[in-house]
Every structure is written in structure tokens, then in C-alpha cells.
Design an enzyme around this catalytic site. Structure first.
Site, PDB file in Angstrom:
ATOM      1  N   TYR A 143       0.795  -1.232   0.000  1.00 21.37           N
ATOM      2  CA  TYR A 143       0.000   0.000   0.000  1.00 21.37           C
ATOM      3  C   TYR A 143       0.825   1.279   0.000  1.00 21.37           C
ATOM      4  CZ  TYR A 143      -4.641  -1.967   0.739  1.00 21.37           C
ATOM      5  OH  TYR A 143      -5.837  -2.604   0.579  1.00 21.37           O
ATOM      6  N   LYS A 194       1.718 -15.460   3.073  1.00 19.90           N
ATOM      7  CA  LYS A 194       1.989 -16.227   1.854  1.00 19.90           C
ATOM      8  C   LYS A 194       3.506 -16.396   1.768  1.00 19.90           C
ATOM      9  CE  LYS A 194       0.759 -18.335  -1.885  1.00 19.90           C
ATOM     10  NZ  LYS A 194      -0.048 -19.570  -1.915  1.00 19.90           N
ATOM     11  N   ASP A 226      -4.314 -18.114   0.681  1.00 18.59           N
ATOM     12  CA  ASP A 226      -5.251 -18.801  -0.227  1.00 18.59           C
ATOM     13  C   ASP A 226      -6.045 -19.860   0.544  1.00 18.59           C
ATOM     14  OD1 ASP A 226      -2.816 -20.136   0.079  1.00 18.59           O
ATOM     15  OD2 ASP A 226      -2.779 -20.933  -1.958  1.00 18.59           O
ATOM     16  N   ASP A 250      -6.873  -6.745   3.792  1.00 18.68           N
ATOM     17  CA  ASP A 250      -7.917  -6.045   3.038  1.00 18.68           C
ATOM     18  C   ASP A 250      -8.837  -7.058   2.361  1.00 18.68           C
ATOM     19  OD1 ASP A 250      -9.262  -3.924   1.623  1.00 18.68           O
ATOM     20  OD2 ASP A 250      -8.108  -4.515  -0.151  1.00 18.68           O
ATOM     21  N   ASP A 254     -13.016  -8.526   3.543  1.00 17.14           N
ATOM     22  CA  ASP A 254     -14.237  -8.407   2.727  1.00 17.14           C
ATOM     23  C   ASP A 254     -14.950  -9.757   2.683  1.00 17.14           C
ATOM     24  OD1 ASP A 254     -13.831  -5.714   2.145  1.00 17.14           O
ATOM     25  OD2 ASP A 254     -14.297  -5.967   0.006  1.00 17.14           O
TER      26      ASP A 254
HETATM   27  C1  IPM Z   1     -10.519  -0.804   3.143  1.00 14.45           C
HETATM   28  C2  IPM Z   1     -10.616  -0.231   1.767  1.00 14.45           C
HETATM   29  C3  IPM Z   1      -9.344   0.575   1.480  1.00 14.45           C
HETATM   30  C4  IPM Z   1      -8.174  -0.383   1.557  1.00 14.45           C
HETATM   31  C5  IPM Z   1      -9.382   1.346   0.142  1.00 14.45           C
HETATM   32  C6  IPM Z   1     -10.509   2.348   0.105  1.00 14.45           C
HETATM   33  C7  IPM Z   1      -8.059   2.014  -0.183  1.00 14.45           C
HETATM   34  O1  IPM Z   1     -10.823  -1.231   0.838  1.00 14.45           O
HETATM   35  O2  IPM Z   1     -10.438  -0.036   4.108  1.00 14.45           O
HETATM   36  O3  IPM Z   1     -10.540  -2.022   3.271  1.00 14.45           O
HETATM   37  O4  IPM Z   1      -7.833  -1.054   0.570  1.00 14.45           O
HETATM   38  O5  IPM Z   1      -7.583  -0.470   2.618  1.00 14.45           O
HETATM   39 MG    MG Z   2     -11.075  -3.156   1.666  1.00 13.50          MG
END
Ligand code: IPM
Ligand code: MG
Length: 360
Positions: A143, A194, A226, A250, A254
Site C-alpha cells: 500500500y 503467503k 489462499d 484487506d 471483505d
Molecule cells: C478498506 C478499503 C481501502 C483499503 C481502500 C478504500 C483504499 O478497501 O479499508 O478495506 O484497501 O484499505
Molecule cells: Mg477493503
């Protein structure tokens, strides 16, 4: 003695302002019920502000002075950042990225907890199976270092951005993860990396091993990212506390958000322990839904609860968390997806639940 917390508000883009508005209604109700008060400072940054102040011609993203001032608060509540009218990543990196990286918010804490079986997309998984905390490193990895392009657009183009880790960055997130694991009944911590392919992540392997010696009560294990994604779907009950790198964190959070019922409910804390920290829903700005009063603000309400815990208002935090939990377990809730209940109706329902607990 009652404390007054200084809270910065950065509602941001898209549905950010709508969900933050409901979060603030819940904060106000909690402060009426519990013994604390607060002062809010609003920050206008985001894509609209950038466009209004010149956009590509020098528009403001997050001026250093405002950034320094925001950090003087005890916490910041953020709505969402991201809008297709701005170049990819410009505002996200300039606002959320700046706060995380320059603000030293080195922990990204993402609890994943299922409140009722019917919100889980996985067959036969119950709240007992989905109850974990993922600790994502928040200041390093792919990042933060600038990308490098050579021969851009040409036939020999190369593009790179390093996955780079420091001992300090690695150690502080791993140590924090062990501390979190110690507070949980199962005391189990999984390292997710990983390191078999990305050998730089050997630093995670070694530091995890070293720090684990200081926490003999914590049961440790390991999964490659993975495989961890596979386990998250197949056997989420295997996870208790997990620690991972920024990029992998990240991605897997999700996935975790879906397992707990979707982006409508998943909250996170960007934390510098004991210092200024930022709380936000993990969902994005949903530009198409802007202003429609359809977004689910529960993730922001949960972020408010996390923020109150950080501020030491544990009772208020627990009251909000359990109000949300009871609400999501009740048949008043017809669905978690955007539009099933309006944004403001969600706020009303959470407040009703919170007030019912006081009057009970
Ligand atoms: C999160 C988001 C951010 C990230 C984006 C908006 C840059 O996806 O907070 O998870 O990748 O960290
Ligand atoms: Mg995210």
C-alpha cells in the site's frame, strides 16, 4: 466524572454522510443514557470538496493543517471515501491512506461476528461458528510505497510496488494480536501470510514465532492466505483471532464481512493504541446509492460502538453492540441489503432497541 470526548467527523463521499448521520443519532442517544459527553468537529474532505476547490487544478484533498488538527481529537469517525469522478485511488490514498500511514494507525481491527444464522450465506453455519477478530497490519506492505513504472505504455514496460515490511511494523501488529487473543475465551491466534511464495514474509514467520514465546497461553497456528480464504468459507469456526499483512487483510476481511452478513454490518477500527484512532464501516461509498436513503448504516453504528470502547466508554459500547445484535436477531429486520430498510429506518430501529434496554 463524566468525560468530554473530542470526536472528528469525516463523512466523505457517496453514502458516507447518510450512514454517519445515523451513527451520530446513536452516539447522541448513548451519551444521554451513559455518563459522557462529546464535541464534534466536521471535516469536509472527499471528492466533492476536491472538485469544488479545483479538482485536477489543485483541488484540496486533505491539507496538512487540517490533518494535524484532526489528529488532536480523541477519535475520528469516517463514512466512506471513493468516487469515480476522481482519478483512481487519489482521494482514498490522500484521505484514508494519509490518516492510516502518516497518522500511525498501525492496527486495522476487524471483528467478524454473525448475529443470526439467517444472515450467513454459508449453509448450516450459526453464530457459534462465526466469531473472530482479524487484525490487519495498516501502515506497510504494497500500500504505502510509491509505484514505479519504466517504459510506461511501451513494449518493455515494467510496473512495481514493493511488498515491504519492517521489523517494527511487523512486531507491533503481531504483539497487539497476541494481546487481543489473550482477551478471547479460546485464546487462539492464526498467522495468515503467503511466506511460501513471497519470501519477504519470512519476517512475519520469524517475528510471530519470537513473540509467541511471550504468550505461552495463546494457541498459535498458521494458514497461507489462499487456504485461509478457503477455510473462511468452509470452516469459519476454525478462526478465533488472526493476524495478517495489509493487502491480505484487506482481501480476507471483505470475505469475512460477507460471512457475517454482508457489508451492511461490518465495522473496523484503525487504531494507534491509547492514541488518536479512526473508526469506519468497511464498505465503500456506493456512489450510485448516494442520497437515496437506502444504505444500511449498521456498520457505521457498529463503528461508533468500537469508537466508544476505544474512548473507554465500555458500557455505552456494549449497550450499542447488544442493541444491534438483538435487533438483527429479531424478526423486525427483513434483510440487511441496501434498500430493504431505509437508512433512517435502520437508525430508528437501533434507537428503539437501545431505549428499550434502558426502560426495561
Ligand atoms: C478498506 C478499503 C481501502 C483499503 C481502500 C478504500 C483504499 O478497501 O479499508 O478495506 O484497501 O484499505
Ligand atoms: Mg477493503
Amino acid at each position: 466524572m463524566s468525560k468530554t470526548h473530542k470526536i472528528a467527523i469525516l463523512a466523505g463521499d457517496g453514502i458516507g454522510p447518510e450512514v454517519v448521520q445515523e451513527g451520530l443519532r446513536v452516539l447522541a442517544a448513548a451519551s444521554d443514557q451513559f455518563d459522557f459527553s462529546y464535541e464534534l468537529t466536521d471535516y469536509p474532505y472527499g471528492t466533492d470538496h476536491w472538485l469544488a476547490t479545483g479538482g485536477e487544478n489543485g483541488g484540496e484533498i486533505f491539507p496538512d493543517e487540517a490533518f494535524a488538527e484532526a489528529q488532536q481529537h480523541d477519535a475520528l469517525l469516517l463514512g466512506a471515501i471513493g468516487d469515480p469522478r476522481a482519478p483512481v485511488g487519489l482521494i482514498e490514498r490522500g484521505v484514508i491512506g494519509k490518516l492510516r500511514w502518516e497518522g500511525g494507525l498501525y492496527i486495522n481491527l476487524r471483528p467478524i461476528k454473525l448475529s443470526a444464522e439467517r444472515w450467513c450465506p454459508l449453509k448450516d453455519k450459526t453464530p457459534a461458528d462465526v466469531d473472530m477478530v482479524i487484525i490487519r497490519e495498516n501502515t506497510e506492505d504494497a500500500y504505502v510505497f510509491p509505484p514505479e513504472f519504466t517504459d510506461k505504455g511501451g513494449p518493455n514496460e515494467t510496473a512495481s510496488q514493493p511488498m515491504k515490511y519492517t521489523r517494527m511494523g511487523t512486531e507491533r501488529v503481531i504483539r497487539y494480536a497476541f494481546e487481543v487473543a489473550m482477551t478471547r475465551p479460546r485464546k487462539q491466534l492464526t498467522l495468515i501470510d503467503k511466506a511460501n511464495a513471497v519470501r519477504a514474509q519470512d519476517i512475519y514467520t520469524r517475528v510471530f514465532d519470537e513473540v509467541s514465546k511471550e504468550y505461552p497461553e495463546v494457541k498459535t497456528d498458521h494458514a497461507y492466505i489462499d487456504a485461509a480464504c478457503m477455510w473462511m468459507v468452509k470452516n469459519p469456526e476454525w478462526f478465533d483471532t488472526a493476524v495478517t499483512t495489509n493487502l491480505f487483510g484487506d482481501i480476507i476481511t471483505d470475505l469475512g464481512a460477507m460471512v457475517q452478513g454482508g457489508m451492511g454490518v461490518a465495522a473496523s477500527g484503525n487504531i494507534n493504541p491509547g492514541h488518536f484512532s479512526l473508526f469506519e464501516p468497511i464498505h465503500g461509498s456506493m456512489p450510485k446509492a448516494t442520497g437515496k436513503n437506502t444504505a444500511n448504516p449498521v456498520a457505521t453504528v457498529n463503528a461508533v460502538a468500537m469508537m466508544l470502547e476505544h474512548l473507554g466508554e465500555n458500557e455505552a459500547a456494549a449497550a450499542i453492540e447488544s442493541a444491534v445484535e438483538r435487533l438483527l436477531q429479531s424478526d423486525r429486520v427483513k434483510g440487511l441489503k441496501a434498500g430493504v430498510h431505509s437508512t433512517s429506518e435502520w437508525g430508528d430501529m437501533v434507537l428503539a432497541e437501545l431505549n428499550a434496554a434502558v426502560n426495561a
